[in-house]
Design a protein around this motif. Structure first.
Motif, mmCIF file in Angstrom:
data_model
loop_
_atom_site.group_PDB
_atom_site.id
_atom_site.type_symbol
_atom_site.label_atom_id
_atom_site.label_comp_id
_atom_site.label_asym_id
_atom_site.label_seq_id
_atom_site.Cartn_x
_atom_site.Cartn_y
_atom_site.Cartn_z
ATOM 1 N N LEU A 53 9.149 -6.088 -10.344
ATOM 2 C CA LEU A 53 7.928 -5.334 -10.878
ATOM 3 C C LEU A 53 6.572 -5.779 -9.958
ATOM 4 O O LEU A 53 5.900 -4.967 -9.650
ATOM 5 C CB LEU A 53 7.715 -5.123 -12.140
ATOM 6 N N TRP A 54 6.358 -7.082 -9.818
ATOM 7 C CA TRP A 54 5.311 -7.587 -9.355
ATOM 8 C C TRP A 54 5.060 -7.293 -7.887
ATOM 9 O O TRP A 54 4.168 -7.017 -7.283
ATOM 10 C CB TRP A 54 5.329 -9.007 -9.736
ATOM 11 N N LEU A 55 6.457 -7.380 -7.211
ATOM 12 C CA LEU A 55 6.304 -7.230 -5.954
ATOM 13 C C LEU A 55 6.355 -5.679 -5.550
ATOM 14 O O LEU A 55 5.775 -5.506 -4.305
ATOM 15 C CB LEU A 55 7.790 -7.588 -5.446
ATOM 16 N N SER A 56 6.903 -4.845 -6.172
ATOM 17 C CA SER A 56 6.612 -3.505 -5.943
ATOM 18 C C SER A 56 5.280 -2.947 -5.909
ATOM 19 O O SER A 56 4.897 -2.507 -5.084
ATOM 20 C CB SER A 56 7.482 -2.494 -6.930
ATOM 21 N N GLY A 57 4.496 -3.421 -6.823
ATOM 22 C CA GLY A 57 3.315 -3.409 -7.094
ATOM 23 C C GLY A 57 2.353 -3.777 -5.851
ATOM 24 O O GLY A 57 1.427 -3.314 -5.199
ATOM 25 N N LYS A 58 2.755 -5.080 -5.326
ATOM 26 C CA LYS A 58 2.017 -5.692 -4.184
ATOM 27 C C LYS A 58 2.273 -5.193 -2.926
ATOM 28 O O LYS A 58 1.492 -4.682 -2.096
ATOM 29 C CB LYS A 58 2.543 -7.203 -4.051
ATOM 30 N N SER A 83 3.773 5.004 -2.594
ATOM 31 C CA SER A 83 4.504 5.424 -3.852
ATOM 32 C C SER A 83 6.187 5.259 -3.242
ATOM 33 O O SER A 83 6.865 4.526 -3.756
ATOM 34 C CB SER A 83 4.595 6.555 -4.343
ATOM 35 N N LEU A 84 6.478 5.788 -2.026
ATOM 36 C CA LEU A 84 7.775 5.515 -1.446
ATOM 37 C C LEU A 84 8.144 4.091 -1.314
ATOM 38 O O LEU A 84 9.299 3.543 -1.598
ATOM 39 C CB LEU A 84 7.639 6.154 -0.095
ATOM 40 N N ALA A 85 7.070 3.193 -0.748
ATOM 41 C CA ALA A 85 7.512 1.771 -0.614
ATOM 42 C C ALA A 85 7.897 1.117 -2.168
ATOM 43 O O ALA A 85 8.678 0.267 -2.361
ATOM 44 C CB ALA A 85 6.332 1.068 0.087
ATOM 45 N N ARG A 86 7.049 1.434 -2.945
ATOM 46 C CA ARG A 86 6.952 0.937 -4.377
ATOM 47 C C ARG A 86 8.282 1.350 -5.075
ATOM 48 O O ARG A 86 9.195 0.322 -5.543
ATOM 49 C CB ARG A 86 5.841 1.419 -5.148
#
Length: 284
Positions: A53-58, A83-86
């Protein structure tokens, strides 16, 4: 009953209790490793989920920041790729969490791929418009406010989204075109290059004995007073002779930015009349 006999009668009961106790202890001994193993897996899954979750936001923020440095990337397109990368990182996180519990992710990935293929085939028109919208936002063949012609439809671009392009016609009618219909055919952008000026010409006759310099200056001054006539190229006043030997033709050339040449000619004739300049052939 004799005490010895009573003791002998209690021996089977004690043996039964001991067997049940041993069975419980054996079950506990088998359960403890399972609890420890799954507890560790659960803790690792929670840690992986939090890290994901933390990494997706970063990652999403990093992609948005990198794309913001590229001028041709629209704000909507930056949000789309962010959003696609997240969601890509979140998908990998979920697969890693499931793998912690021994779930075979390969089969799950195959199922997700098959479902994605089925959804893609069902929504191929929509996905085609989405892909075309991404291409339009990247390459920017037109921008908001441009006047374009797409497939025989002409209008001013009001909005460009990932799925459709909105045009407004000259008579204020809303036109919605799917992006795959915009990207897949010839497009004319009439706002890229400045439109050539509209040339106009006004001819009238004056007596041959007129003050030519005075007439030229007066006509030029009246032409320059009209705001619709362009200063560049400047209006010209030339003289010409026709079959009538007693008259000269005054040829006034001018240019306008808009297609209003007939109205400008009419107003210029009125201004010439008010100034006392003849606009017809001299009479006997």
């Amino acid at each position: 009953m004799h005490p010895t006999l009573t003791a002998l009668a209690d021996v089977p009961v004690l043996n039964s209790v001991d067997q049940k106790t041993q069975a419980v202890l054996v079950s506990l001994n088998a359960l403890v490793p399972w609890v420890v193993t799954n507890g560790v897996n659960l803790l690792a899954a929670v840690l992986i989920l939090l890290a994901g979750l933390w990494l997706s936001g970063k990652v999403g923020g990093m992609v948005a920041t990198l794309l913001a440095r590229t001028p041709q990337f629209d704000a909507m397109l930056r949000g789309f790729f962010s959003s696609l990368a997240r969601y890509a990182v979140l998908t990998l996180t979920v697969l890693a969490v499931l793998a912690q519990f021994g779930i075979q992710t390969a089969s799950l990935v195959a199922v997700i791929g098959a479902a994605g293929l089925a959804i893609g085939l069902a929504l191929q028109g929509t996905l085609s418009s989405l892909a075309a919208g991404v291409m339009l936002l990247i390459f920017r063949p037109f921008k908001i406010g441009d006047k374009v012609q797409v497939g025989g439809v002409t209008g001013t671009v009001r909005d460009l989204s990932l799925f459709w392009t909105e045009l407004i016609s000259d008579d204020q009618i809303q036109i919605i075109i799917p992006n795959n219909g915009v990207w897949g055919q010839a497009l004319r952008n009439m706002s890229i290059h400045a439109a050539p000026p509209h040339a106009g010409e006004l001819r009238f006759r004056i007596p041959e004995t007129s003050d030519l310099d005075g007439v030229a200056e007066a006509v030029r001054r009246l032409a320059m007073a009209d705001q619709r006539i362009l200063a560049i190229p400047a209006p010209t006043v030339l003289f010409d002779r026709t079959g009538d030997q007693r008259a000269l033709d005054v040829v006034v050339g001018f240019a306008t930015a808009d297609d209003v040449v007939p109205a400008v000619k009419s107003d210029l004739i009125r201004a010439l009349h008010r100034a006392g300049l003849p606009t017809g052939a001299p009479t006997d």
